[in-house]
Design an enzyme around this catalytic site. Structure first.
Site, PDB file in Angstrom:
ATOM      1  N   LYS A 254     -36.555  46.390 -42.142  1.00  0.00           N
ATOM      2  CA  LYS A 254     -36.435  47.615 -41.335  1.00  0.00           C
ATOM      3  C   LYS A 254     -37.758  48.376 -41.250  1.00  0.00           C
ATOM      4  CE  LYS A 254     -33.255  49.702 -43.800  1.00  0.00           C
ATOM      5  NZ  LYS A 254     -33.052  48.784 -44.915  1.00  0.00           N
TER       6      LYS A 254
ATOM      7  N   ARG B  79     -26.762  55.673 -44.208  1.00  0.00           N
ATOM      8  CA  ARG B  79     -26.390  54.598 -45.125  1.00  0.00           C
ATOM      9  C   ARG B  79     -24.934  54.713 -45.539  1.00  0.00           C
ATOM     10  NH1 ARG B  79     -32.017  53.683 -47.194  1.00  0.00           N
ATOM     11  NH2 ARG B  79     -32.014  51.796 -48.449  1.00  0.00           N
TER      12      ARG B  79
ATOM     13  N   ARG C  72     -42.613  41.796 -52.554  1.00  0.00           N
ATOM     14  CA  ARG C  72     -43.042  42.925 -51.711  1.00  0.00           C
ATOM     15  C   ARG C  72     -44.102  43.777 -52.404  1.00  0.00           C
ATOM     16  NH1 ARG C  72     -39.075  47.042 -48.730  1.00  0.00           N
ATOM     17  NH2 ARG C  72     -38.459  47.732 -50.813  1.00  0.00           N
TER      18      ARG C  72
ATOM     19  N   ARG D  74     -43.036  48.590 -55.727  1.00  0.00           N
ATOM     20  CA  ARG D  74     -42.134  49.726 -55.906  1.00  0.00           C
ATOM     21  C   ARG D  74     -41.292  49.567 -57.172  1.00  0.00           C
ATOM     22  NH1 ARG D  74     -39.179  50.770 -50.204  1.00  0.00           N
ATOM     23  NH2 ARG D  74     -37.444  50.927 -51.661  1.00  0.00           N
TER      24      ARG D  74
ATOM     25  N   ARG E  89     -28.403  47.475 -55.311  1.00  0.00           N
ATOM     26  CA  ARG E  89     -28.623  47.948 -53.940  1.00  0.00           C
ATOM     27  C   ARG E  89     -27.805  47.115 -52.949  1.00  0.00           C
ATOM     28  NH1 ARG E  89     -34.967  47.952 -53.572  1.00  0.00           N
ATOM     29  NH2 ARG E  89     -34.748  48.987 -51.575  1.00  0.00           N
TER      30      ARG E  89
HETATM   31  P1  AMP Z   1     -35.475  52.459 -48.886  1.00  0.00           P
HETATM   32  O1  AMP Z   1     -36.915  52.787 -48.966  1.00  0.00           O
HETATM   33  O2  AMP Z   1     -34.876  52.731 -47.525  1.00  0.00           O
HETATM   34  O3  AMP Z   1     -35.161  51.064 -49.349  1.00  0.00           O
HETATM   35  O4  AMP Z   1     -34.712  53.458 -49.894  1.00  0.00           O
HETATM   36  C1  AMP Z   1     -34.984  53.459 -51.270  1.00  0.00           C
HETATM   37  C2  AMP Z   1     -33.914  54.249 -52.009  1.00  0.00           C
HETATM   38  O5  AMP Z   1     -33.902  55.613 -51.559  1.00  0.00           O
HETATM   39  C3  AMP Z   1     -32.469  53.773 -51.807  1.00  0.00           C
HETATM   40  O6  AMP Z   1     -32.145  52.684 -52.660  1.00  0.00           O
HETATM   41  C4  AMP Z   1     -31.694  55.043 -52.148  1.00  0.00           C
HETATM   42  O7  AMP Z   1     -31.661  55.262 -53.553  1.00  0.00           O
HETATM   43  C5  AMP Z   1     -32.570  56.124 -51.544  1.00  0.00           C
HETATM   44  N1  AMP Z   1     -32.203  56.382 -50.131  1.00  0.00           N
HETATM   45  C6  AMP Z   1     -32.937  56.136 -49.021  1.00  0.00           C
HETATM   46  N2  AMP Z   1     -32.279  56.477 -47.907  1.00  0.00           N
HETATM   47  C7  AMP Z   1     -31.079  56.964 -48.316  1.00  0.00           C
HETATM   48  C8  AMP Z   1     -29.933  57.446 -47.629  1.00  0.00           C
HETATM   49  N3  AMP Z   1     -29.877  57.503 -46.290  1.00  0.00           N
HETATM   50  N4  AMP Z   1     -28.870  57.872 -48.387  1.00  0.00           N
HETATM   51  C9  AMP Z   1     -28.923  57.845 -49.740  1.00  0.00           C
HETATM   52  N5  AMP Z   1     -29.950  57.357 -50.436  1.00  0.00           N
HETATM   53  C10 AMP Z   1     -31.028  56.909 -49.735  1.00  0.00           C
END
Ligand code: AMP
Length: 207
Positions: free
Chosen positions: A13, A88, A122, A152, A163
């Site tokens: 994404k 999400r 990554r 990360r 996740r």
């Molecule tokens: P990402 O960078 O999109 O993979 O997000 C990393 C982490 O941030 C996720 O595993 C969640 O813990 C948190 N996070 C990101 N976006 C959301 C969302 N829309 N709702 C809740 N938690 C989020």
């Protein structure tokens, strides 16, 4: 044009969103990036978010939704945005319906085996956020800006499994929620090929 990119962790994404931003002049909004920025700045939201992110769980809706609403209300979003990592969950999608018109939803489809393979490789640029994978890029600094790359905190197998579980339970139901605007794209191919498919699709939708 307001767009949502849906997909499991490691479906690409972020990578696709960054390229689409350049193609269509949209603003990319990644709630994950917003949380990481808050963590870096030591804010209250950041401190709270970190406890969930490190475990691979969703940050509570109340915090996430108000952060997103604030971001979307800014002037730079008026000409269109691409959401990467939001919504999400169904409650997040319902809240979003109240504040923005979403023109298209693109779901990146990647098998779980490929997702696991991508996870450990990554690397992210500490300055510009460019995303790499060690399978195709073995340098320790960014090709774009020369800054160091990092892995990360949540890019490990234990967190990934959480996740993926959270994705199946909370996020996958959005596929049905957006059935009237949904476009599924094969995300298991190269980033360039995925980008081309998404770009073509959006060009078609724009006409
Ligand atoms: P990402 O960078 O999109 O993979 O997000 C990393 C982490 O941030 C996720 O595993 C969640 O813990 C948190 N996070 C990101 N976006 C959301 C969302 N829309 N709702 C809740 N938690 C989020």
């Amino acid at each position: 044009m307001n767009i949502i990119l849906l997909g499991a962790p490691f479906s690409g994404k972020g990578t696709v969103a960054r390229k689409i931003v350049d193609d269509f002049g949209l603003i990319q909004i990644s709630t994950g990036d917003l949380f990481r920025e808050n963590i870096k700045n030591g804010t209250e939201v950041g401190l709270l978010a970190k406890t969930y992110m490190d475990k691979g769980e969703l940050v509570p809706d109340s915090v996430t939704i108000s952060m997103l609403k604030e971001r979307i209300s800014r002037e730079d979003c008026k000409n269109g945005f691409i959401l990467d990592g939001f919504p999400r969950s169904i409650p997040q999608a319902q809240e979003l319906e109240k504040i923005a018109k979403i023109d298209a939803v693109i779901a990146l489809d990647v098998p779980f085996d490929e997702i696991r393979r991508r996870c450990l490789g990554r690397r992210v640029c500490s300055k510009c956020g460019e995303i790499y994978n060690t399978s195709t890029y073995s340098e320790s600094t960014c090709a774009k800006c020369g800054s160091p790359l990092f892995q990360r905190n949540d890019d490990n197998l234990e967190t990934l499994n959480n996740r993926l579980e959270v994705y199946e339970k909370m996020t996958a139901p959005l596929i049905n929620f957006y059935a009237d605007r949904l476009n599924v794209v094969d995300g298991s191919v190269s980033p360039e090929a995925t980008h081309m498919s998404v770009k073509k699709l959006l060009e078609g939708l724009k006409k």
